[in-house]
Design a protein around this motif. Structure first.
Motif, PDB file in Angstrom:
ATOM      1  N   CYS A 152      15.944   6.243  19.182  1.00 53.79           N
ATOM      2  CA  CYS A 152      14.649   6.140  19.870  1.00 53.79           C
ATOM      3  C   CYS A 152      13.496   6.669  19.014  1.00 53.79           C
ATOM      4  N   ARG A 153      13.605   6.537  17.716  1.00 47.88           N
ATOM      5  CA  ARG A 153      12.480   6.943  16.859  1.00 47.88           C
ATOM      6  C   ARG A 153      12.528   6.161  15.547  1.00 47.88           C
ATOM      7  N   VAL A 154      11.357   5.900  14.998  1.00 52.47           N
ATOM      8  CA  VAL A 154      11.320   5.079  13.788  1.00 52.47           C
ATOM      9  C   VAL A 154      10.020   5.289  13.013  1.00 52.47           C
ATOM     10  N   VAL A 155      10.139   5.155  11.704  1.00 53.41           N
ATOM     11  CA  VAL A 155       8.982   4.971  10.823  1.00 53.41           C
ATOM     12  C   VAL A 155       9.281   3.719  10.011  1.00 53.41           C
ATOM     13  N   ALA A 156       8.303   2.837   9.915  1.00 53.08           N
ATOM     14  CA  ALA A 156       8.469   1.638   9.086  1.00 53.08           C
ATOM     15  C   ALA A 156       7.193   1.460   8.278  1.00 53.08           C
ATOM     16  N   ALA A 157       7.351   0.927   7.074  1.00 47.91           N
ATOM     17  CA  ALA A 157       6.175   0.724   6.224  1.00 47.91           C
ATOM     18  C   ALA A 157       6.484  -0.340   5.183  1.00 47.91           C
ATOM     19  N   GLY A 158       5.416  -0.791   4.535  1.00 46.78           N
ATOM     20  CA  GLY A 158       5.597  -1.766   3.465  1.00 46.78           C
ATOM     21  C   GLY A 158       6.258  -1.136   2.248  1.00 46.78           C
ATOM     22  N   THR A 159       5.977   0.136   2.036  1.00 45.33           N
ATOM     23  CA  THR A 159       6.561   0.829   0.879  1.00 45.33           C
ATOM     24  C   THR A 159       7.260   2.112   1.335  1.00 45.33           C
ATOM     25  N   ARG A 160       8.249   2.542   0.548  1.00 41.28           N
ATOM     26  CA  ARG A 160       8.948   3.797   0.861  1.00 41.28           C
ATOM     27  C   ARG A 160       7.982   4.975   0.787  1.00 41.28           C
ATOM     28  N   GLU A 161       7.068   4.952  -0.198  1.00 38.78           N
ATOM     29  CA  GLU A 161       6.099   6.054  -0.356  1.00 38.78           C
ATOM     30  C   GLU A 161       5.306   6.245   0.941  1.00 38.78           C
ATOM     31  N   MET A 162       4.837   5.137   1.495  1.00 42.11           N
ATOM     32  CA  MET A 162       4.043   5.206   2.733  1.00 42.11           C
ATOM     33  C   MET A 162       4.890   5.717   3.889  1.00 42.11           C
ATOM     34  N   ALA A 163       6.117   5.219   3.997  1.00 38.46           N
ATOM     35  CA  ALA A 163       6.992   5.643   5.102  1.00 38.46           C
ATOM     36  C   ALA A 163       7.237   7.147   5.024  1.00 38.46           C
TER      37      ALA A 163
ATOM     38  N   GLU B  84       0.834  -1.210   0.000  1.00 36.17           N
ATOM     39  CA  GLU B  84       0.000   0.000   0.000  1.00 36.17           C
ATOM     40  C   GLU B  84       0.875   1.269   0.000  1.00 36.17           C
ATOM     41  N   THR B  85       0.488   2.232  -0.846  1.00 36.85           N
ATOM     42  CA  THR B  85       1.222   3.506  -0.890  1.00 36.85           C
ATOM     43  C   THR B  85       0.338   4.691  -0.485  1.00 36.85           C
ATOM     44  N   ASP B  86      -0.958   4.441  -0.335  1.00 34.92           N
ATOM     45  CA  ASP B  86      -1.907   5.533  -0.110  1.00 34.92           C
ATOM     46  C   ASP B  86      -2.270   5.600   1.381  1.00 34.92           C
ATOM     47  N   LEU B  87      -1.894   6.706   2.022  1.00 33.87           N
ATOM     48  CA  LEU B  87      -2.150   6.847   3.465  1.00 33.87           C
ATOM     49  C   LEU B  87      -3.639   6.770   3.790  1.00 33.87           C
ATOM     50  N   SER B  88      -4.465   7.194   2.843  1.00 32.53           N
ATOM     51  CA  SER B  88      -5.906   7.176   3.117  1.00 32.53           C
ATOM     52  C   SER B  88      -6.495   5.761   3.023  1.00 32.53           C
ATOM     53  N   LYS B  89      -5.620   4.776   2.737  1.00 36.05           N
ATOM     54  CA  LYS B  89      -6.091   3.376   2.773  1.00 36.05           C
ATOM     55  C   LYS B  89      -5.304   2.562   3.792  1.00 36.05           C
ATOM     56  N   ALA B  90      -4.602   3.260   4.680  1.00 36.94           N
ATOM     57  CA  ALA B  90      -3.628   2.554   5.522  1.00 36.94           C
ATOM     58  C   ALA B  90      -4.155   2.243   6.917  1.00 36.94           C
ATOM     59  N   LEU B  91      -3.744   1.083   7.426  1.00 39.52           N
ATOM     60  CA  LEU B  91      -3.875   0.781   8.848  1.00 39.52           C
ATOM     61  C   LEU B  91      -2.491   1.024   9.459  1.00 39.52           C
ATOM     62  N   VAL B  92      -2.444   1.940  10.409  1.00 32.52           N
ATOM     63  CA  VAL B  92      -1.168   2.390  10.971  1.00 32.52           C
ATOM     64  C   VAL B  92      -1.080   1.947  12.424  1.00 32.52           C
ATOM     65  N   LEU B  93       0.086   1.457  12.812  1.00 31.39           N
ATOM     66  CA  LEU B  93       0.311   1.066  14.203  1.00 31.39           C
ATOM     67  C   LEU B  93       1.303   2.020  14.857  1.00 31.39           C
ATOM     68  N   THR B  94       1.125   2.231  16.151  1.00 31.74           N
ATOM     69  CA  THR B  94       2.103   3.003  16.914  1.00 31.74           C
ATOM     70  C   THR B  94       2.088   2.495  18.340  1.00 31.74           C
ATOM     71  N   GLU B  95       3.000   3.020  19.171  1.00 35.46           N
ATOM     72  CA  GLU B  95       2.995   2.753  20.606  1.00 35.46           C
ATOM     73  C   GLU B  95       3.176   4.074  21.333  1.00 35.46           C
ATOM     74  N   ILE B  96       2.716   4.120  22.586  1.00 36.36           N
ATOM     75  CA  ILE B  96       2.653   5.403  23.292  1.00 36.36           C
ATOM     76  C   ILE B  96       4.028   5.840  23.789  1.00 36.36           C
ATOM     77  N   GLY B  97       4.892   4.874  24.147  1.00 35.95           N
ATOM     78  CA  GLY B  97       6.169   5.247  24.752  1.00 35.95           C
ATOM     79  C   GLY B  97       5.974   5.497  26.238  1.00 35.95           C
ATOM     80  N   PRO B  98       7.080   5.592  26.989  1.00 37.70           N
ATOM     81  CA  PRO B  98       6.959   5.618  28.448  1.00 37.70           C
ATOM     82  C   PRO B  98       6.539   6.948  29.075  1.00 37.70           C
ATOM     83  N   ARG B  99       6.732   8.080  28.373  1.00 39.11           N
ATOM     84  CA  ARG B  99       6.474   9.373  29.041  1.00 39.11           C
ATOM     85  C   ARG B  99       5.000   9.746  29.037  1.00 39.11           C
ATOM     86  N   ARG B 100       4.581  10.401  30.118  1.00 36.97           N
ATOM     87  CA  ARG B 100       3.180  10.818  30.227  1.00 36.97           C
ATOM     88  C   ARG B 100       3.054  12.290  30.581  1.00 36.97           C
TER      89      ARG B 100
END
Ligand code: IPD
Length: 288
Positions: free
Chosen positions: A259-270, A162-178
């Protein structure tokens, strides 16, 4: 359980075969301990924040993995989550280096939420050679070896195209700081992706297993600020070998210690995700 190899056929060994096999066996042994401990009473302590948890099982599993590896590979170096929490330096030198997270998803583990993993990465000459991640409750063994593909229980993994953000399921995590400033940025990043039309943004409580979803093509992208090299090392090999892209949130090459990252199936999405994000500065693992 098959470690890797489509249809159970093991791919050609390679120079780090013995290390890879040791990682697989240790991840499975660690997984048994974690599975048993999941439903038992736990002693819980905090580390960098009230949401950054550790249990006696994290320590037991890390000791098991490190003692075994240090005995078998005495010249190798080690970076491990609980050793780092106790003050050990995280330095990635050209020497063969193991990068270990004994329980990824400790908060899930504490709450008996069954999304927890063991993660073992291995780098030589500062290049990631293989990664082994074991989903302890679903008994899924994810592996990736440089140049040899990525697998889950013997089935080849392939990322989404997938290259289209409007069709994407995106995952993230909150990280330790609040603290309010961090939370504001975290929520605003999520809001930006939802405004851009992402189908959904999910937080499952284990960065390594979220990254395995990306490798398996069951999510299209992942981003996070505040994860550590032990959250990222093994998963990076698995994603790359499944055909995906792992990079810095600036759009530049991945820096395992940042301590930071973006990962995706395609470079366009990343790139689309990276462009949408505001930076949350968590410092560096190698400067603590
Ligand atoms: C953490 C989890 C969490 C993520 C943190 C990680 P741990 O690892 O993956 O989902 O938000 O950034 O450090 O502490 O459970 O090993």
């Amino acid at each position: 359980m098959k470690a890797s190899g489509e249809d159970g056929k093991a791919p050609a060994g390679g120079p780090w075969e013995e290390c890879f096999e040791a990682a697989v066996q240790l991840a499975l042994r660690a997984g048994q301990i974690i599975r048993k401990a999941l439903s038992e009473e736990k002693r819980v302590s905090t580390k960098t924040s009230a949401a950054d948890l550790v249990t006696e099982t994290d320590h037991v599993v890390e000791a098991l993995i490190l003692q075994e590896l240090q005995t078998r590979f005495p010249s190798h170096r080690f970076i491990a989550e609980e050793a780092a929490a106790a003050g050990a330096k995280c330095v990635l030198t050209p020497s063969p280096t193991w990068i270990v997270d004994p329980i990824d998803g400790t908060c899930n583990f504490v709450h008996r939420f069954p999304t927890v993993a063991v993660s073992i990465g291995f780098a030589v000459n500062q290049e990631l050679e293989f990664g082994v991640i074991y989903h302890c409750t679903e008994e899924r063994l994810y592996t990736g070896r440089r140049g040899q593909g990525a697998f889950c229980n013997g089935q080849r993994l392939r990322v989404s195209r997938e290259t289209d953000l409007s069709k994407a399921l995106v995952l993230t995590e909150i990280g330790p700081r609040r603290d309010p400033a961090t939370l504001k940025l975290f929520l605003s990043n999520m809001e930006r992706l939802l405004h851009a039309g992402a189908h959904g943004v999910r937080v499952i409580g284990s960065s390594t297993l979220a990254l395995c979803h990306l490798a398996a093509g069951t999510a299209d992208a992942y981003y996070q600020f505040g994860l550590h090299c032990w959250d990222l090392a093994a998963a990076t090999v698995i994603i790359r070998e499944a055909g995906g892209v792992v990079m810095d949130t600036s759009g530049g090459p991945l820096d395992l210690m940042s301590c930071r990252v973006v990962a995706a199936g395609t470079r366009e999405m990343a790139v689309l995700i990276a462009q949408a994000l505001q930076t949350i500065n968590y410092g560096r693992d190698d400067e603590r």
